[in-house]
Design a protein around this motif. Sequence first.
Motif, short mmCIF file in Angstrom:
data_model
loop_
_atom_site.label_atom_id
_atom_site.label_comp_id
_atom_site.label_asym_id
_atom_site.label_seq_id
_atom_site.Cartn_x
_atom_site.Cartn_y
_atom_site.Cartn_z
N SER A 30 0.84 -1.19 0.00
CA SER A 30 0.00 0.00 0.00
C SER A 30 0.88 1.24 0.00
O SER A 30 2.12 1.14 -0.01
CB SER A 30 -0.89 0.00 1.24
N SER A 31 0.26 2.40 0.01
CA SER A 31 1.03 3.61 0.27
C SER A 31 1.55 3.48 1.69
O SER A 31 0.89 2.90 2.56
CB SER A 31 0.15 4.85 0.11
N SER A 32 2.72 4.02 1.94
CA SER A 32 3.35 3.81 3.25
C SER A 32 2.57 4.51 4.36
O SER A 32 2.20 5.68 4.22
CB SER A 32 4.79 4.34 3.23
N ARG A 37 6.77 6.20 7.05
CA ARG A 37 7.34 7.40 6.45
C ARG A 37 8.14 8.20 7.48
O ARG A 37 9.23 8.70 7.18
CB ARG A 37 6.23 8.27 5.85
N SER A 98 8.85 8.83 -0.48
CA SER A 98 8.04 7.61 -0.39
C SER A 98 7.50 7.22 -1.76
O SER A 98 7.08 8.06 -2.54
CB SER A 98 6.89 7.84 0.59
N ASN A 100 6.04 3.38 -2.27
CA ASN A 100 5.00 2.54 -1.69
C ASN A 100 5.65 1.78 -0.53
O ASN A 100 6.86 1.86 -0.32
CB ASN A 100 4.34 1.61 -2.72
N SER A 101 4.85 1.07 0.23
CA SER A 101 5.36 0.45 1.45
C SER A 101 6.47 -0.55 1.18
O SER A 101 7.47 -0.60 1.92
CB SER A 101 4.22 -0.23 2.21
N ASP A 104 9.66 1.41 0.03
CA ASP A 104 10.19 2.20 1.13
C ASP A 104 10.93 1.34 2.15
O ASP A 104 12.01 1.70 2.62
CB ASP A 104 9.07 2.98 1.82
N SER A 176 4.14 -2.93 -7.11
CA SER A 176 3.09 -1.92 -7.02
C SER A 176 2.11 -2.33 -5.93
O SER A 176 2.28 -3.37 -5.28
CB SER A 176 2.37 -1.78 -8.36
N GLU A 177 1.06 -1.53 -5.77
CA GLU A 177 0.05 -1.86 -4.77
C GLU A 177 -0.81 -3.05 -5.20
O GLU A 177 -1.64 -3.53 -4.43
CB GLU A 177 -0.82 -0.64 -4.47
#
Length: 223
Positions: A30-32, A37, A98, A100-101, A104, A176-177
Amino acid sequence: MVHVSISRAIFQHVPRFKLGVIHYNNIVVSSSPQMLRGRFHLFQEHLKFEFEGKKVAENSAIQEWRTIVKTFGIDPSRYRHSAEALLRRVTKGKFIQSINSAVDVTNLLSLQYKIPFGMYDLDKLATPVQLDIGAKQDEYEALNGRIYNLTNKLMLRDDKGAFGSPFVDSKRASVSENTKNGLHIVYLLPSVKASNATAQLHAIADMFCSLHGGDYTPQLIEG
């Protein structure tokens, strides 16, 4: 689980070469989250302070991988391995943003251990996978959008061709996500004992899965 091997030609150059492989299943990228972050930014600030007045290339782990690069006939000052490139950015105050999780965490781990990492979407690969020495015809579109040639460079290949290296990775196998199954390639230091290398792989995988769920299978490959 994908089969990963190392070309015998690599061991002729670096007899104690070690590669860490971690397979991840059923992960959620996912997005971090803010926690990650914040931790990533704080660690970069710490590194910038730690290396104040010091040369990145003189760090023992960075230097060991520079020596490996040079062993294959590549100028390590012209073609910097990814851990050195990341660390140089950070020490200049150009902090890594950042993505993505999964990316990162991988960048954070690379900076922590000061060794190159690769993170790939397993479902985008055509197995088996081999670490080999690139030839003139080996190239790919890198994450920066440029065509990257791999002549005499360490490179990862599958049945579709090259997709990764300790320098810069390709777009083809990027995470990717939508990624559900992942592959971490850890370019371990040859000087590290096998028992310590295995412990490092478990620590890396535990950290990754604590954020992404799923399960993992680690593997150490050496000569």
